[in-house]
Design a protein around this motif. Structure first.
Motif, PDB file in Angstrom:
ATOM      1  N   SER A 242      16.483  42.153  11.998  1.00 29.97           N
ATOM      2  CA  SER A 242      17.495  41.176  11.631  1.00 29.97           C
ATOM      3  C   SER A 242      18.901  41.718  11.807  1.00 29.97           C
ATOM      4  O   SER A 242      19.149  42.921  11.725  1.00 29.97           O
ATOM      5  N   LEU A 243      19.806  40.757  12.068  1.00 26.46           N
ATOM      6  CA  LEU A 243      21.218  41.067  12.247  1.00 26.46           C
ATOM      7  C   LEU A 243      21.992  40.453  11.092  1.00 26.46           C
ATOM      8  O   LEU A 243      21.826  39.271  10.780  1.00 26.46           O
ATOM      9  N   LEU A 244      22.826  41.261  10.452  1.00 24.10           N
ATOM     10  CA  LEU A 244      23.685  40.752   9.377  1.00 24.10           C
ATOM     11  C   LEU A 244      25.139  40.836   9.820  1.00 24.10           C
ATOM     12  O   LEU A 244      25.590  41.885  10.283  1.00 24.10           O
ATOM     13  N   ILE A 245      25.841  39.714   9.685  1.00 18.20           N
ATOM     14  CA  ILE A 245      27.269  39.663   9.997  1.00 18.20           C
ATOM     15  C   ILE A 245      27.999  39.658   8.662  1.00 18.20           C
ATOM     16  O   ILE A 245      27.894  38.694   7.906  1.00 18.20           O
TER      17      ILE A 245
ATOM     18  N   VAL B 165      29.573  44.212  23.802  1.00 11.73           N
ATOM     19  CA  VAL B 165      28.990  45.483  23.321  1.00 11.73           C
ATOM     20  C   VAL B 165      28.108  45.225  22.102  1.00 11.73           C
ATOM     21  O   VAL B 165      26.996  45.753  21.995  1.00 11.73           O
ATOM     22  N   LEU B 166      28.577  44.377  21.192  1.00 11.95           N
ATOM     23  CA  LEU B 166      27.816  44.108  19.963  1.00 11.95           C
ATOM     24  C   LEU B 166      26.509  43.382  20.279  1.00 11.95           C
ATOM     25  O   LEU B 166      25.471  43.659  19.661  1.00 11.95           O
ATOM     26  N   VAL B 167      26.553  42.449  21.235  1.00 12.45           N
ATOM     27  CA  VAL B 167      25.323  41.758  21.653  1.00 12.45           C
ATOM     28  C   VAL B 167      24.319  42.773  22.200  1.00 12.45           C
ATOM     29  O   VAL B 167      23.162  42.834  21.777  1.00 12.45           O
TER      30      VAL B 167
ATOM     31  N   GLN C  92      25.006  35.340  26.883  1.00  7.16           N
ATOM     32  CA  GLN C  92      26.412  35.315  27.279  1.00  7.16           C
ATOM     33  C   GLN C  92      27.334  35.025  26.094  1.00  7.16           C
ATOM     34  O   GLN C  92      27.040  34.162  25.276  1.00  7.16           O
ATOM     35  N   VAL C  93      28.443  35.736  26.055  1.00  8.97           N
ATOM     36  CA  VAL C  93      29.449  35.461  25.024  1.00  8.97           C
ATOM     37  C   VAL C  93      30.341  34.311  25.491  1.00  8.97           C
ATOM     38  O   VAL C  93      30.790  34.288  26.634  1.00  8.97           O
TER      39      VAL C  93
ATOM     40  N   ALA D 100      29.489  37.355  19.052  1.00 10.86           N
ATOM     41  CA  ALA D 100      28.201  38.020  19.322  1.00 10.86           C
ATOM     42  C   ALA D 100      27.076  37.286  18.591  1.00 10.86           C
ATOM     43  O   ALA D 100      25.999  37.043  19.159  1.00 10.86           O
ATOM     44  N   ALA D 101      27.333  36.901  17.346  1.00 15.16           N
ATOM     45  CA  ALA D 101      26.309  36.182  16.572  1.00 15.16           C
ATOM     46  C   ALA D 101      25.956  34.860  17.237  1.00 15.16           C
ATOM     47  O   ALA D 101      24.791  34.487  17.333  1.00 15.16           O
TER      48      ALA D 101
END
Ligand SMILES: [Zn+2]
Length: 385
Positions: free
Chosen positions: A136-139, A375-377, A4-5, A122-123
């Motif tokens: 992996s996710l990079l912000i 959407v990003l999640v 959840q955001v 989202a992060a």
């Protein structure tokens, strides 16, 4: 959905971001650049549990990258937003972050701190859920997009990622293409002489008039060409024109900078050739005509296939979040997406709803910022697997 955001976190973060002045100093003398906002973003990402690195391609021009590692074996995805803004001349409340009727106001709210807040939201949601994905996710909060894009250009060789989502505002449309541009400087050469001596003088300004006449013809021809389905036909305009020194002196030189907007499929060498041909033709018709041209800046157009996996992941995320099929489209301005795509990173653009980028009243629609975070999640969970 399990992940959840945190709505309050996103809105508060956006308000904080808008209240930090991050005017690009290359656009406005005295603009503070990204140092302060980068510090804020770095602290926010660290507090969320990401591993944070900062990069300073030039002193005071800072980009921030936060990394969230999932389980091993998946793909890597970069979310990219620029942290700099244009100036605030004529704005009654540039740094207020005031909220009225579901809109948050201030310079950069729409272009593009709303997007940055959605990325941070989202992060946080993904980190709070213990990164339930592989890969992996990079912000990435980047410097200098509004001028020379040194932030994204500096990050590309440092981070090999499989895909990127550039979160420039699109009204939550999935943007598959945007235009590029080339700046071409044309200089005509004359000979200075007293205005009473046509026997000695050669008029560089009148020579430039011939160039302008031919460019007007080319401009009409460009607009009649087959349009790109998402961004329309190519175009050009005569952005800056300078010539001559005094009324009673034959102009020794005249300089024009043309901006040529390129559509996907067009190349820098192609558009330079059009200008070279037109100058050659004028020189053949008039032995006194002297002109040179050179490219001063070029940015490639951007296009990604609707079938690309990152596009599909984002489209499905939009449908799940909004409860309606994703809308696909193109945008006219140039964005950092072209740099990422040119480096071989599969890239798509999606961002929130709002108005007033670079204008006196700028706002972003808060609901669309929260939807973007969702959407990003979802896109991360699907793409990173
Ligand atoms: Zn922007």
């Amino acid at each position: 959905m399990v992940t959840q955001v945190d709505r309050q976190y996103v809105v508060r973060t956006l308000q904080d971001l808008v209240r930090i002045n991050s005017i690009n100093p290359a656009l406005e003398a005295g603009g503070p650049g990204e140092a302060e906002i980068a510090g804020y973003v770095a602290r926010a990402l660290e507090a969320t549990g990401l591993h944070v690195t900062t990069h300073e391609p030039e002193r005071g021009r800072v980009s921030v990258v936060g990394r969230l590692e999932g389980r091993a074996g998946g793909r890597s995805l970069m979310l990219n937003a620029h942290m700099d803004t244009v100036g605030v001349a004529g704005m009654p409340e540039p740094f207020s972050g005031a909220v009225r009727d579901g809109k948050l106001f201030g310079r950069g709210a729409y272009d593009m701190k709303g997007s940055l807040a959605a990325m941070l939201g989202a992060a946080k949601a993904l980190a709070d859920a213990k990164a339930p994905f592989k890969g992996s996710l990079l912000i990435a909060g980047v410097a200098d997009e509004e001028n020379a894009s040194m932030g994204t250009a500096d990050l590309i060789p440092r981070y090999a990622v499989n895909a990127a989502i550039v979160t420039e505002p699109t009204h939550l449309d999935v943007c598959l293409a945007h235009k590029g541009f080339a700046w071409i400087e044309v200089t005509t050469e004359g000979r200075a002489a007293h205005g009473s001596r046509p026997d000695l003088g050669v008029d560089a300004n009148l020579a430039m008039g011939q160039v302008l006449g031919r460019l007007a013809r080319l401009e009409r021809e460009l607009r009649a060409r087959k349009p790109h389905p998402l961004v329309g036909p190519p175009s050009l305009h005569a952005g800056v024109l300078r010539g001559g020194s005094a009324p009673s002196v034959y102009a020794a030189s005249s300089t024009l900078t043309i901006e040529r907007r390129m559509i996907p499929g067009e190349t820098e060498s192609q558009v330079l050739r059009e200008v070279a041909d037109l100058i050659d033709e004028l020189a053949r018709a008039d032995t006194q005509f002297r002109a040179a041209h050179r490219l001063t800046l070029a940015r490639e157009p951007f296009e990604v296939s609707r079938d690309a996996e990152i596009v599909q992941a984002v489209a499905r995320a939009v449908e799940a979040e909004l409860g309606a099929p994703a809308r696909f489209g193109g945008q006219t301005p140039w964005m950092d997406s072209a740099l990422l795509a040119a480096a071989g990173v599969e890239t798509v653009v999606i961002g929130p709803t709002g108005a007033g980028a670079h204008a006196a009243e700028e706002w972003v629609d808060l609901e669309s910022v929260l939807q973007l975070a969702g959407v990003l999640v979802r896109a991360t969970l699907e793409y990173c697997g």
